[in-house]
Design an enzyme around this catalytic site. Structure first.
Site, PDB file in Angstrom:
ATOM      1  N   ARG A  73      26.273  31.831  51.296  1.00  0.00           N
ATOM      2  CA  ARG A  73      25.850  32.159  52.606  1.00  0.00           C
ATOM      3  C   ARG A  73      25.265  31.277  53.705  1.00  0.00           C
ATOM      4  O   ARG A  73      24.886  30.158  52.551  1.00  0.00           O
ATOM      5  CB  ARG A  73      25.234  33.015  52.872  1.00  0.00           C
ATOM      6  N   GLN A  91      35.860  41.145  52.004  1.00  0.00           N
ATOM      7  CA  GLN A  91      36.476  40.603  53.414  1.00  0.00           C
ATOM      8  C   GLN A  91      36.742  38.793  53.139  1.00  0.00           C
ATOM      9  O   GLN A  91      36.570  38.297  51.912  1.00  0.00           O
ATOM     10  CB  GLN A  91      34.510  40.888  53.753  1.00  0.00           C
ATOM     11  N   ARG A  96      37.650  32.186  48.982  1.00  0.00           N
ATOM     12  CA  ARG A  96      36.508  31.530  49.515  1.00  0.00           C
ATOM     13  C   ARG A  96      35.285  31.643  47.706  1.00  0.00           C
ATOM     14  O   ARG A  96      34.562  31.366  47.071  1.00  0.00           O
ATOM     15  CB  ARG A  96      35.334  32.328  50.293  1.00  0.00           C
ATOM     16  N   HIS A 165      34.738  28.866  58.611  1.00  0.00           N
ATOM     17  CA  HIS A 165      33.940  30.006  58.823  1.00  0.00           C
ATOM     18  C   HIS A 165      32.148  28.560  58.780  1.00  0.00           C
ATOM     19  O   HIS A 165      31.159  28.841  58.659  1.00  0.00           O
ATOM     20  CB  HIS A 165      33.588  30.933  58.178  1.00  0.00           C
ATOM     21  N   ASP A 210      29.352  38.326  68.161  1.00  0.00           N
ATOM     22  CA  ASP A 210      30.252  37.831  67.480  1.00  0.00           C
ATOM     23  C   ASP A 210      31.824  38.039  68.181  1.00  0.00           C
ATOM     24  O   ASP A 210      31.671  38.849  68.160  1.00  0.00           O
ATOM     25  CB  ASP A 210      30.386  39.381  66.428  1.00  0.00           C
ATOM     26  N   GLU A 269      33.287  28.733  64.475  1.00  0.00           N
ATOM     27  CA  GLU A 269      34.681  29.219  64.121  1.00  0.00           C
ATOM     28  C   GLU A 269      35.737  28.608  63.988  1.00  0.00           C
ATOM     29  O   GLU A 269      36.009  28.732  65.327  1.00  0.00           O
ATOM     30  CB  GLU A 269      34.268  29.919  63.006  1.00  0.00           C
TER      31      GLU A 269
END
Length: 298
Positions: A73, A91, A96, A165, A210, A269
């Protein structure tokens, strides 16, 4: 632990150390005359970049998991080959979560230091046409990130999304403005993906945000009056920009994110998402490039 040191022709030191990071995950620590950076092999994930005499550029949650197969994170997650949720799958893709292979590392004559990773073959990739994905991180006075994807299939088009991101460290989200997106159409996830048009020269965040801004290759600047810093995000081969801050309620719902940490981060991002997804013909390549720079706010 092993360590390698090389000097550029310009005389600047370039050093890379191979370390066991948090959770005993392998990582690299890179030092140049201007800056330091940390990159975990899992996800080829840049978790730290700091110029000398500046606060860290990247935000990393104190609650982040550092465990095999778990997302980190903060920093710069590499989102590929899809963005967001996908039915029956995880997700933000699988890149990643995989341990990338280190292919090369070297200093340049200008004093910068670059490392190149490659996404290894994995079962999840079998759902797509054959491809390679390379990621080059260049550490200098700036942080430059390049995700190069090649469709190695001889017959099939490769359709995918990609996104770097990036989580940025800020002094206080209420003292931050974001510029460069005025008059850009965006999808507002907080409003059930309603399509909106940005009307502010300087976006200020006072609640959950968002947004996926579409059809924009423009650079973005984060002006941080609390830290007295301007961050500039320049990009190439990217038509989408995402701006995200979870704010209070969502921060409390995330187990790997501190309840108050929304106050000192914002994600800006760069990638190609949704209607901006990439359709790569056989034998063709794409190269998403992002360069992050910072300096005093004047």
């Amino acid at each position: 632990m092993s360590e390698a040191e090389k000097k550029s022709e310009a005389g600047g030191p370039g050093r890379v150390a191979f370390l066991d990071g948090r959770g005993e995950l392998p990582m690299l620590e890179i030092s140049t005359a201007w800056s330091t950076a940390e990159i975990y092999f899992q996800g080829a994930h840049v978790t730290h970049f700091k110029k000398r005499n500046e606060p860290p550029l990247l935000f990393l949650s104190q609650c982040s998991r550092f465990a095999e197969g778990q997302p980190i994170r903060g920093g710069v997650p590499v989102v590929f080959p899809w963005f967001g949720p996908r039915e029956g799958l995880g997700q933000h893709g699988f890149a990643r979560l995989k341990a990338w292979e280190l292919k090369e590392f070297a200093p340049a004559p200008n004093g910068s230091f670059s490392v190149r990773f490659r996404l290894p073959d994995c079962p999840e990739a079998s759902a797509f046409p054959s491809f390679t994905a390379d990621y080059v991180v260049t550490v200098s006075e700036t942080l430059k990130l390049e995700l190069a994807v090649t469709n190695t299939s001889t017959a099939d088009e490769f359709v995918f999304e990609d996104c770097l991101h990036t989580y940025f460290e800020v002094g206080d989200i209420r003292a931050v403005s974001i510029g460069g997106l005025n008059r850009t159409i965006y999808l507002d996830k907080v409003a059930n993906f309603a399509q909106q048009t940005e009307t502010d020269d300087a976006i200020r965040i006072t609640s959950e945000v968002d947004r996926i801004y579409l059809n924009t290759s423009a650079p973005v600047e984060i002006l941080d009056s609390r830290l007295g810093r301007k961050i500039r995000i320049e990009k190439q081969a990217s038509l989408s920009t995402v701006v995200w801050n979870p704010w209070i309620a969502k921060a409390q719902q995330m187990p790997d994110f501190g309840n108050e940490e929304y106050e000192r981060m914002v994600c800006v991002e760069s990638g190609n998402i949704g209607s901006n997804q990439i359709r790569l013909p056989p034998g063709e390549s794409s190269r998403l490039t992002v360069e992050l720079s910072s300096g005093p706010l004047r």
